[in-house]
Design a protein around this motif. Structure first.
Motif, PDB file in Angstrom:
ATOM      1  N   ARG A 100       0.843  -1.207   0.000  1.00  0.00           N
ATOM      2  CA  ARG A 100       0.000   0.000   0.000  1.00  0.00           C
ATOM      3  C   ARG A 100       0.869   1.244   0.000  1.00  0.00           C
ATOM      4  N   LYS A 138       2.229   1.816  -3.384  1.00  0.00           N
ATOM      5  CA  LYS A 138       1.188   2.315  -4.286  1.00  0.00           C
ATOM      6  C   LYS A 138       1.013   3.817  -4.048  1.00  0.00           C
ATOM      7  N   LEU A 184       0.378  -0.802  -9.790  1.00  0.00           N
ATOM      8  CA  LEU A 184       1.399   0.209  -9.508  1.00  0.00           C
ATOM      9  C   LEU A 184       1.675   1.039 -10.749  1.00  0.00           C
TER      10      LEU A 184
END
Lengths: 566, 312, 664
Positions: free
Chosen positions: A29, A32, B288
């Protein structure tokens, strides 16, 4: 062995003391988020950084033509933006200059009044005193206001180029303004509609017919863009008419059908309307009795040893774009001489003014004496006088003893009159033909002079296209003027139809192209084969711009004003 | 998201929409290619066309705006996923819309730019767009077969983000096991003597040392190693570790069978978790790229829109 | 308190004489037995005003008899629970309302919600101000003493008072012996003989009849409408009956003769399931739930007692037989010591005639309950072994995750957390069944073990499927321990201002309620050992939950040091492997020792479990799943459709009905 039996509860127990894991950060996370922020910051800073370090070329959508090459790095030269438009929409400065130069102010009077403080009283008056009829005014204003609605890019063109505001009226339309009560007004405020930039180096491409077709092939669009103003024309032609509009050219004019919708035109071969002279009831109004067919007949005596040809009468003028007027002295006189007596060739009745003819008739003796004197400089006057008396006696003897009789023969009868001749068919035996043979003569009573109507033969038949014969020299006259053969009446119009022109002047008909002409020889330019080829295949200048130009000349507005000022 | 029958209507919609868009596009720019004639509404078609570009023509502009709107919607999915309680339509519906509408942007964008990359800026846009779309398709593909693969390969899956925690638990309990074993071979006290004399105890003692050695040499290092080092270790290999434990069982006495099973269980769990981590990264790695680039794309698209609006 | 008393250490032991002096009725007990058992089994306790007699949630094994003085009973834990948040702002809530037309937002049915919290005394606490007083001659803590439940409420002396604290033995002497559950047996070394009880019981009953019965009746929603004189009539005619553990109250297929209202204890309602025709059953034991099944060879039918539900204090049963003049359709037995109010047929009839509304309501409930009393069989074509072993058969509403679709994005967990104040009630792991993952979230068992031992009855089920944990949960962790699937978690969270205010309000009311002077009370409060419920000052409140968790729970353990063993699961630090509930106290005490840190006062521990997001149309986890993986389904039907792929049509229709959730 690896799979010990587990219960749901045991599995659940594993997590019991880590239930809020999703609140704490986790590698994936975090990554990201980091990447996302990177993208956010990166892209935003790229956008804002461009203001300072960016190279304009980044937005260049294509190579710029050499015409505008020097603006390549200065977008704002042309793309000066929507807000620039808005700022310019109210063109007060422009209006002031216009007024000072005596143009039509390029804004309506409401705006003008609103900006009243910028104008002197005189200017306001001048602006107010434009003596247009209201509809002209509104129409013209439409045009001009529309100009101020130019998109920024199009207006940018006007920085260097002349401000073409109008597509119509063209210069010819302006010339004809005296005879056409209606004048189309079409604004042309979108340069970029037809002129493409960023499509390659080199010169900018001339817009082709397809550009014109975007409007002219679309009636709705035409109706939208075209508006018509009424011009107060003194004497519009009510029937076919040859008239000199003051430029020493006699033009063939047809009555203008009111507010005619323009045709749907794709190119010259497709949709171009027929010429005016093709219209039903079109006739040549020239006042002369001439029968082409007669002159082509075999019994016509040879001229300088060859049969009569078109070129004997129709001769090219200044380079051959157009033809000379057929003149009596140069052309007709070769056959149709006005000798008074056969003995004295060249001693002719003057062609032209009836008054001159009368003077000639009255003072024939003295005329003849001077003529003879010129002929034989050394001769004794007594002999000459005697000779004059003798000849005149002969003339008198031919029955035109009195002046009236003589004039009658000159104008109406000819000498000797028809009834005294052997055959009325040919002119054999006739000394001179009467004027009425070709001209329209109005008889008069007593000693008054007769009147001979002007022939008024047209010099120009088509006005909008700059036609020239020069490119057509490889053709025979009859290739186009075929109707001449067998035309007996002056009223016949002996010009080619638009369709005929369109045979050659059409987009290349690929299906008709023959790779090898029979005999295997490609026709050389200027040969009859070439004509055949062109007739068959077309492909000769067919673009609109070959004949018509798009932009109305800059003086169109001024002319418009002067026209309406009259 | 698995492509199943729920997607059929969407697919049909997208195809039909594409056809219609194409038809309008041709009607405006290449009427000659159309078998029939279509009269576009006034606001879509405008002759003469200002600016001889596709994007600036009314219909091209319309497509462009449409595409931008879809981009916005697509990026709104991110928000929607964060605001899980908003009852503004099932997230599945959103995701389907996200997928198929963005697929619809392909013709939209193509027609908007008239199949031309244009200048550097628009080329950048096209590239970003391509990256986003490709990564997206890649993601869909992964989501279609990866879950099943994980289901089959990972017998005992755990919650991905819990893996560090669980690994902690495992090594913790391994440590405690070691501690427990150490107690058993505490220096012999006199009262233990009797116990020691019994053969079981002796063999037990021996096997304890074996197990301890194994723990110190192999097991604990493995359980505490990082994922990458772990996979290179012997225990990181299924077959190798099976052998190791078989040997251990031979060397250790029956008494410790249960303990060894447990121990092996831990190692297997650890190995599975490594595998799971790997697969999870595969399954989610494409995001991503997809998410950040799509944001960049959005920013650049707005830039593009702004510039063209201001300067044309 | 130590729970293996050779003698009770706290307070001074009582000689039999003293005991008899306090409890005269003990004279009826043979002196020998009294000598043999009572000595040391009862002590005198003196409390000063403000002292905490016993603390809610702690475990004990004694009952108290008030000799003199007054005590106030109240629930100290604030009314706080992790509520399911309806969706966001006004606009979105509107949207939700639009989208959630499927929603199960039906109004609560009458029978469920009384306005009272049942506690371990002869009275109930009104829910809004959970507070009551007891005077001399009152007995409390009886249930704790018998069934080894945690204390259901905090008892505080309002003025100096003297009590007798007694063990089971003495209680039995007084009230007569009842079956005890093993746990209690284990903890009282006293080998108790059976006693037939004394007149003390009658006395108690009389008291109850006099003071509490009416109030109790009133607390039963269907009786709201009755008027006082009828209550008086009831008070005269109603019969008070008691049952020991596992005693049958009424048998299936027997004639219905009375209507029962539960005073104390828990009643198990179970049904026999007739075999399918021509079945040759085989025996089977479910490893997880320890249930017995008879299975047909084709695996279709299951025979055996099947628990339909548990009824607790304030609920009623036996009305169907009376209403419809039919034999009992279920067997009701006492799960532990149960006291009932038995209303004879005649009285019942009379009541119904007098009050048509009551009749209507009862008919409604009865109909609903009767509906579900039907034959149930197992779905064909399932992997029955797993299906039974994993207890899926018990489940009525299962959170399944389709592993072929699930991308493990954890959206469900986050959604659950969002929906419940940031506390997830869902663990995305568990056993697998075919290609489904049986997520760890409440599965709404048919036989909700979790509800069986809640001391305050705050975990319960209303007329809909979900199991709720009411605000007055005292965090005793009983339910978490009981749930076979680990679906109940104990969570520490900070009180909101509102909750703190709530506590203060209770404080104030208590203060008013006290007869004694404020000053005295204040002094007493200062002396109170247990954490005062005063809201904590800011700094503690700032402590972020993550950090607050471990110490808080540990302190919890300490607070319930009375019985560390059962409390152990409550302590979140218990490692996974050591899950055995009954560990030796010594071991259990270990984690409690180091946790001497003061627990932040604004942290409260509550049990949480999935409430199916009832006030939303769809459970948040399912709604938030982007991949169509999470499903909340009725396992039998769904799995049969998904996997069995055989005809499962009408045979399972009963499973879909809402009525077969709480009924008998």
């Amino acid at each position: 062995m690896a799979d010990q039996p587990r219960t749901q509860k045991q599995i659940a127990q594993k997590y019991k003391d880590n239930l809020d894991y999703y609140r704490r950060g986790h590698f994936l996370r975090r990554l990201k988020l980091a990447l996302f922020l990177l993208a956010v910051i990166g892209s935003l800073s790229a956008v804002f950084g461009f203001r300072f370090w960016g190279n304009k070329q980044y937005f260049n959508t294509g190579p710029i033509s050499q015409n505008h090459a020097r603006f390549a790095n200065d977008c704002a030269q042309c793309h000066d933006g929507a807000e620039a438009d808005l700022s310019r929409a109210l063109k007060l400065d422009q209006a002031v200059t216009d007024l000072k130069e005596g143009h039509l102010p390029s804004l309506d009077f409401e705006k003008l009044k609103a900006a009243g403080k910028n104008f002197s009283a005189a200017e306001m008056a001048a602006a107010a005193q434009r003596n247009f009829s209201p509809e002209q005014l509104s129409a013209l204003q439409q045009v001009v206001i529309k100009k101020s609605s130019l998109a920024g890019m199009d207006r940018a063109c006007l920085k260097c180029h002349e401000p073409f505001q109008l597509h119509q009226p063209q210069i010819e339309a302006l010339k004809l303004r005296g005879v056409h009560p209606e004048m189309p007004l079409v604004h042309s405020d979108r340069c970029s509609t037809c002129h493409r930039e960023h499509v390659g180096t080199g010169l900018m491409k001339v817009p082709g017919s397809e550009s014109c077709a975007t409007c002219h092939a679309d009636l709705k669009e035409l109706a939208r863009t075209r508006n018509v103003i009424k011009v107060n024309s003194p004497s519009p032609p009510t029937r076919p008419e040859n008239r000199d509009l003051g430029d020493k050219l006699i033009r063939f004019l047809m009555p203008q059908e009111a507010n005619a919708q323009p045709a749907v035109i794709k190119n010259y071969a497709d949709g171009h309307p027929p010429f005016r002279y093709e219209a039903a009831g079109a006739r040549d109004p020239a006042v002369i009795k001439y029968n082409h067919q007669r002159h082509e007949q075999a019994d016509i005596p040879k001229l300088n040893g060859h049969a009569l040809q078109c070129a004997d009468c129709h001769q090219v003028k200044n380079g051959g774009a157009f033809y000379e007027r057929v003149k009596y002295q140069q052309h007709c006189a070769q056959c149709h001489s006005l000798n008074v007596v056969p003995e004295l060739p060249g001693f002719t009745i003057p062609h032209g003014d009836p008054a001159v003819v009368r003077v000639f008739a009255e003072s024939m003796n003295r005329q003849m004496f001077t003529y003879l004197l010129n002929q034989q400089p050394g001769a004794a006057e007594a002999d000459l006088a005697a000779r004059v008396v003798d000849i005149v006696g002969k003339i008198r003897g031919r029955g035109n003893s009195t002046l009236e009789e003589f004039e009658r023969r000159i104008y109406e009868a000819g000498d000797p009159p028809r009834d005294e001749r052997i055959s009325s068919k040919s002119n054999t035996g006739q000394i001179f033909p009467p004027c009425a043979k070709c001209h329209e003569v109005t008889p008069s009573s007593g000693a008054a002079l007769r009147k001979v109507t002007k022939t008024n033969i047209a010099d120009r038949w088509i006005h909008h296209g700059p036609f020239t014969h020069l490119p057509h020299t490889h053709m025979m006259c009859i290739d186009c003027h075929s109707k001449e053969v067998g035309s007996r009446n002056t009223a016949d119009i002996l010009l080619p139809s638009q369709a005929l022109c369109a045979q050659c002047h059409s987009p290349l008909r690929k299906d008709k192209v023959l790779e090898v002409i029979d005999g295997g020889v490609a026709p050389r330019p200027g040969t009859p084969e070439m004509v055949e080829k062109q007739k068959r295949e077309g492909g000769v200048k067919w673009e609109c711009q070959n004949c018509h130009q798009f932009q109305a000349p800059p003086e169109a507005i001024r002319l418009l004003q002067s026209a309406s000022a009259k | 998201m698995k492509i199943d029958r729920h997607h059929i209507p969407w697919a049909i919609f997208t195809v039909v929409a594409t056809i219609i868009l194409a038809a309008f596009f041709c009607a405006e720019f290449f009427p000659q290619y159309l078998p029939f004639q279509i009269d576009l509404p006034k606001f879509l078609s405008h002759a003469p066309r200002e600016r001889n570009s596709y994007g600036a023509s009314p219909i091209g502009l319309f497509y462009g705006v449409l595409a931008l709107a879809i981009f916005l919607f697509a990026s709104a999915l991110g928000v929607r996923k964060k605001k899980r309680l908003w009852r503004i339509g099932n997230v599945q519906v959103w995701l389907r819309a996200h997928i198929w509408l963005t697929i619809l942007t392909v013709p939209l964008v193509a027609f908007h730019c008239g199949m031309h990359a244009g200048g550097p800026q628009t080329t950048t846009l096209i590239w970003l767009y391509t990256i986003v779309m490709v990564s997206g398709f890649f993601g869909i593909a992964l989501q279609n077969f990866m879950p099943r693969l994980m289901k089959e390969r990972l017998a005992r899956e755990v919650v991905y983000e819990q893996i560090p925690h669980i690994r902690g638990l495992i090594s913790e309990s391994a440590q405690s096991l070691r501690a427990a074993l150490l107690e058993t071979i505490a220096p012999p006290a006199p009262k233990d003597a009797a116990a020691e004399s019994t053969p079981v105890a002796v063999s037990a003692d021996a096997s304890v040392s074996v197990i301890l050695e194994f723990l110190d040499e192999e097991c604990l290092p493995y359980l505490e190693s990082t994922r990458h080092r772990g996979t290179r270790m012997r225990l990181g290999n299924q077959r190798a570790s099976d052998d190791i434990f078989r040997m251990l069982r031979l060397n250790a006495s029956e008494v410790f069978r249960a303990k060894l099973d447990e121990l092996q269980g831990w190692c297997d769990d650890r190995r599975l978790m490594d595998l799971q981590t790997k697969m999870h990264h595969w399954l989610h790695g494409w995001l991503l790229i997809h998410v950040p680039v799509s944001f960049a794309l959005l920013v650049f698209t707005f830039w593009h829109a702004y510039i063209t609006w201001v300067h044309l | 308190m130590d729970q293996i008393p050779e003698k009770l250490t706290s307070g001074e032991p009582l000689t039999t004489e003293e005991l008899i002096e306090y409890l005269p009725t003990l004279k009826e007990v043979p002196a020998v037995l009294l000598k043999q058992f009572a000595v040391g089994a009862a002590v005198r306790r003196k409390f000063r005003a403000g002292d905490i007699v016993c603390d809610e949630g702690t475990f004990g094994s004694t009952a108290f008899y008030i000799v003199s003085g007054n005590v106030s009973i109240f629930i100290k834990n604030p009314m706080a629970s992790v509520k399911t948040r309806p969706s966001g702002g006004g606009f979105f809530s509107a949207l939700r309302r639009m989208t959630s037309f499927l929603g199960t937002n039906q109004p609560e049915m009458l029978a469920a919600d009384s306005g009272f919290i049942p506690i371990d005394a002869s009275i109930d606490l009104p829910k809004e101000t959970p507070l009551a007083d007891l005077g001399p001659g009152e007995l409390f803590g009886e249930m704790t003493c018998r069934t080894f439940q945690p204390r259901s409420a905090t008892v505080q002396a309002t003025d100096d008072c003297v009590m007798v604290e007694m063990l089971r033995v003495v209680l039995d002497m007084l009230l007569g012996t009842r079956e005890v559950d093993s746990a209690t047996k284990a903890t009282t070394k006293v080998k108790a003989p059976t006693f037939k009880g004394t007149s003390f019981k009658k006395m108690m009953d009389e008291n109850y009849r006099k003071r509490s019965l009416v109030q109790h009746l009133r607390s039963v929603p269907i009786f709201h409408t009755l008027d006082l004189d009828f209550f008086n009539h009831l008070r005269e005619n109603a019969e008070l009956v008691s049952f020991g553990k596992n005693e049958i109250i009424c048998k299936q297929n027997e004639a219905a003769d009375a209507f029962y209202l539960i005073r104390t204890g828990l009643v198990r309602v179970s049904q026999k399931m007739p075999l399918g025709p021509g079945a040759s059953p085989t025996y089977f034991v479910d490893k997880t739930t320890k249930k017995e099944y008879w299975m047909q060879p084709d695996g279709s039918a299951v025979e055996g007692e099947l628990v339909r539900t548990y009824l607790k204090r304030g609920e009623f049963f036996g009305e169907i037989g009376l209403l419809q003049n039919q034999p009992r359709n279920a067997t009701c037995s006492a799960l532990d010591a149960v006291d009932l109010v038995k209303i004879s047929r005649a009285t019942f009839e009379m009541m119904l005639d007098a009050f048509p509304i009551v009749r209507a309501t009862l008919k409604q409930v009865a109909a609903a309950r009767a509906e579900a009393a039907q034959q149930r069989t197992l779905p064909a074509g399932l992997q029955l072994d797993d299906f039974i072993t994993q207890g899926l058969y018990e489940a009525q509403n299962l959170l399944l995750i389709d592993l072929d679709n699930c991308t493990r994005c954890d959206a469900c967990v986050n959604a659950c957390a969002d929906a419940h104040d940031g506390v997830t009630r869902l663990i995305r792991d568990g056993l697998r069944y075919d290609h489904f993952l049986v997520a760890t979230a409440c599965r709404s068992c048919r036989d909700p073990l979790c509800m069986t031992q809640c001391p305050v009855g705050s975990i319960r089920r209303k007329e809909s499927l979900e199991i709720l944990i009411e605000d007055w949960c005292i965090g005793c962790a009983k339910c978490a321990e009981l749930c076979p699937y680990g679906n109940i978690n104990l969570v520490d969270f900070e009180m909101t201002r509102a909750q703190i205010a709530d506590v203060e309000r209770k404080e104030k009311e208590k203060a008013e309620a006290k007869k004694v002077a404020d000053a005295k009370a204040a002094a007493a409060k200062a002396a109170a050992p247990a954490p005062a419920p005063k809201p904590a000052p800011a700094p503690a409140a700032e402590a972020k939950p993550a950090a607050a968790t471990p110490p808080a729970t540990e302190v919890k353990v300490e607070a319930s040091a009375a019985a560390a063993a059962p409390a152990k699961p409550a302590s979140a630090v218990a490692p996974a492997k050591a899950a055995a509930p009954a560990t030796a106290p010594a071991k259990a005490a270990a984690p409690a020792k180091p946790a001497a840190k003061p627990r932040p006062k604004n942290i409260v521990t509550k049990a949480t479990t999935c409430d199916l997001c009832t006030q939303l149309s769809v459970p948040s986890c399912v709604y938030a799943c982007p991949h169509d993986a999470a499903k909340r389904v009725d396992p039998t039907e769904f799995l049969a459709k998904q996997i069995g792929r055989r005809d499962t049509g009408k045979r399972f229709r009963w499973l879909n009905r809402a009525e077969n959730r709480t009924t008998h």
